[in-house]
Write an enzyme that holds these catalytic residues in place. Sequence first.
Site, mmCIF file in Angstrom:
data_model
loop_
_atom_site.group_PDB
_atom_site.id
_atom_site.type_symbol
_atom_site.label_atom_id
_atom_site.label_comp_id
_atom_site.label_asym_id
_atom_site.label_seq_id
_atom_site.Cartn_x
_atom_site.Cartn_y
_atom_site.Cartn_z
ATOM 1 C CD GLU A 105 -2.051 3.681 -5.718
ATOM 2 O OE1 GLU A 105 -1.031 3.100 -5.329
ATOM 3 O OE2 GLU A 105 -3.157 3.092 -5.840
ATOM 4 N NE ARG A 123 -4.270 -1.243 -0.161
ATOM 5 C CZ ARG A 123 -4.371 -2.210 -1.063
ATOM 6 N NH1 ARG A 123 -3.337 -2.490 -1.832
ATOM 7 N NH2 ARG A 123 -5.492 -2.877 -1.194
ATOM 8 C CG HIS A 131 -2.325 -0.323 -7.039
ATOM 9 N ND1 HIS A 131 -2.836 0.389 -5.985
ATOM 10 C CD2 HIS A 131 -2.454 -1.629 -6.691
ATOM 11 C CE1 HIS A 131 -3.272 -0.439 -5.045
ATOM 12 N NE2 HIS A 131 -3.041 -1.680 -5.460
#
Length: 344
Positions: free
Chosen positions: A270, A241, A298
């Site tokens: 993000e 994370r 990601h």
Amino acid sequence: MSPLKVLVPDAHLRDLDVERSVTGALIDYQVYDETNPASIPDDAWASCDAILVWHRMKITRELVGRLARCRMIVRVGVGFDNVDVEACRERGIPVSNVPNYGTTEVADHAIAMMLFLARGLGTYEARLKADPERGFVAENVPVVRRLRGSTFGAIGMGRIGTAIARRVASHDMHVVYFDPHVPEGHELGLGYERVKSLDTLLARADVLSLHVPLSDETRNMIGDAQLQAMKPGGILINIARGKLVDVDAVYRALRAGHLAAAGLDVLPQEPPVPAPPLLDAWRANEPWLAGRLVITPHAAFYSEAGYLDMRTFSAEMLVDYLVHGRLRNNVNPGWQDAASSTPR
């Protein structure tokens, strides 16, 4: 039996063909592609029997209070920090995630990042593209080193941590881990060395990798002090994370030369807009950073097979609980205590 109403507030794909192939006529999906709860009608929140949420919509305490009929929330993925699980517990709503997809993809991604940096692949490619003749040399590349015999420090040794450690061990690296949440003796089953403190791990790791969820306990767990506690020339990998790591501290540690390299699949914001100084330097190909940083969007979880698993398992959990009363992968135990007394 009338179809159950399942709200999908932030769907990536509007068709939901995979989910409908699993649930058939049992569920009527109400599909939106939003990040702001206010963009979805109040009645959709109030009347849904369950919510199938991805990662872009935050299920806040205020929003949970508006869920008049909701019996379940399924997070389409592993991390559930975008859902206020405590508010759901108090409301008697179970929350489940999907831990059984993408583990091997994430582990492979972490290893790929480590090898990309430790074997200088980015620098070699850039040199050859720029000049196939003068760039045809192996020497004077940042980061490149022998991995055999070095120490891989893992923060967290759950499913993904274990999968990564198994791969690391095949590179003849020594695996050391810190995880206060697994029981004593856990290390005996794995055959890896366990240490009792994060400080001990930081002092020993040549490569440091994070495999923990985001919580109040873990937020910004890697900052200036922790990076400085690492041995000079270390490599940092984060595929967990983004908010576990202070990226400005990473910038400072890389710029100072104390940290040799970093691989980041996740970022605090993000998409990263506005971009932090680290990304600005990376995008500008600043010479001091060349070959020392790899960033991906990601994407560690992703493969077509993993994506299919994630969506299929999410839909299966809806049917298992809403229709058959079988709850799987619950992440907010204790919800039953409130469920019996919460009016619907």
